[in-house]
Design an enzyme around this catalytic site. Structure first.
Site, mmCIF file in Angstrom:
data_model
loop_
_atom_site.group_PDB
_atom_site.id
_atom_site.type_symbol
_atom_site.label_atom_id
_atom_site.label_comp_id
_atom_site.label_asym_id
_atom_site.label_seq_id
_atom_site.Cartn_x
_atom_site.Cartn_y
_atom_site.Cartn_z
ATOM 1 N N GLY A 152 41.815 37.118 44.294
ATOM 2 C CA GLY A 152 41.033 38.331 44.420
ATOM 3 C C GLY A 152 41.057 38.861 45.841
ATOM 4 O O GLY A 152 41.438 38.159 46.789
ATOM 5 N N CYS A 153 40.621 40.095 46.003
ATOM 6 C CA CYS A 153 40.659 40.727 47.323
ATOM 7 C C CYS A 153 39.678 40.067 48.293
ATOM 8 O O CYS A 153 40.055 39.676 49.407
ATOM 9 C CB CYS A 153 40.400 42.222 47.207
ATOM 10 S SG CYS A 153 38.947 42.664 46.225
#
Length: 349
Positions: A152-153
């Protein structure tokens, strides 16, 4: 293309899919052979993204595994949560390599996934097979694999900022506090009140406090590094900008370690990994300095008075936090230089 691959993108009308298209268009070893949308099949891609007019002429394909297998070697899944869990096994069975940009395959515990994502988890077999593709940390596992869970970011910025110090035993994992801020594109292209212009503009909002689905992902990776469970405090904020993540992390320092020590430790840990840049002399990075690029910039401040270190890590959430790292993982999977097709400077100002 004799030594390259054919790529399909499922979820081509979202921000992650659009960024994959932009970056892969310039990749010397990848040919995009299919762009797929379950809800817009048959329409030209440029109808959804006019900036791609006369650049990408593809018409959106239907989601048909056999059709994809006839056109592609690798599939990028830029889909909402819940889709990859069902689709990945079918794509793998068709002989395709899969890079999943959603969160479906990141958590090894199906119970954790269902708790945090509120959706049915992928099978234990698929979860066991997937490799967590934090390129600079677990890149050796990515080589030769056929199923990648792209991080994920928020976890990308956070973990790249924490892993070297945690691995060296220089900070106490139980004291970690993460204060993270993201631009609005991190919410995707869907319309909701929370990302409405008049709600976001000139505003700063904390959201999903103690409930964000990236919490178990961060703790899983840190726990793997230290060999025991890690629990963190992680708070996310929405800021009125399009792209960018800044993760500001605080932790108690174990031992006597100066600012110069941290700078040297991180420089050595990421030596040869061109997409992580370490700031020196106490300088801290900003999101504008990585905008539109695959770089992660990291800086430090050590407070001798409190015995704590502040670590600041910035990325472009759509590139290093999604499409760029997915392509970096493809490069590693294929045995290519990990920077292939990604060595472009940030957009500035």
């Amino acid at each position: 293309m004799s030594h390259g691959v054919r790529a399909a993108i499922i979820g081509a009308t979202g921000y992650g899919g659009a960024e994959l298209i932009r970056l892969l268009q310039a990749h010397p070893l990848v040919q995009i052979t299919s762009v797929i949308s379950t809800s817009n099949a048959g329409a030209p891609l440029a109808e959804h993204f006019p900036h791609l007019q006369e650049i990408v002429l593809d018409v959106l394909d239907v989601l048909d595994v056999d059709l994809i297998a006839g056109k592609a070697d690798v599939v990028f899944l830029a889909t909402p949560a819940g889709v990859s869990a069902e689709l990945s096994p079918k794509l793998l069975a068709a002989g395709l390599k899969v890079i999943d940009i959603s969160g479906d395959l990141r958590l090894k515990s199906s119970a954790d996934y269902e708790k945090w994502y509120k959706k049915p988890a992928a099978s234990d077999e698929v979860l066991a097979r997937s490799i967590y593709g934090l390129s600079e940390v677990f890149g050796d596992e990515v080589k030769g694999s056929d199923l990648i869970a792209n991080p994920g970011c928020y976890p990308t910025a956070t973990l790249l900022g924490l892993v070297p110090a945690v691995a060296a035993g220089w900070i106490d994992p139980s004291t970690i506090i993460i204060d993270a801020k993201s631009g609005v594109s991190g919410s995707g292209r869907g319309v909701s009140l929370g990302v409405h212009y008049s709600e976001v503009n000139e505003n700063l909002t904390a959201y999903k406090v103690n409930k964000h689905q990236h919490i178990p992902e961060i703790e899983q990776a840190l726990g793997r590094i230290v060999g025991k469970p890690v629990i963190t405090t992680f708070t996310t904020h929405l800021v009125p900008m399009t792209r960018g993540i800044m993760a500001t992390m605080y932790a108690s320092v174990d031992g006597e370690h100066t600012l110069e020590d941290f700078t040297q430790l991180y420089s050595q840990y990421y030596e040869g990994r061109k997409f992580v840049r370490i700031r020196k002399n106490g300088k801290l990075p900003s999101t504008k300095e990585v905008f539109g690029s695959n770089y992660c910039d990291i800086g430090f401040a050590v407070d001798e008075r409190t015995g704590r270190v502040t670590i600041v890590s910035v990325i472009d959430n759509v590139v290093k936090g999604a499409a760029g790292q997915a392509i970096q993982n493809l490069n590693i999977m294929q045995g290519w230089d990990e920077t292939t097709g990604l060595l472009f400077a940030p957009v500035y100002p």
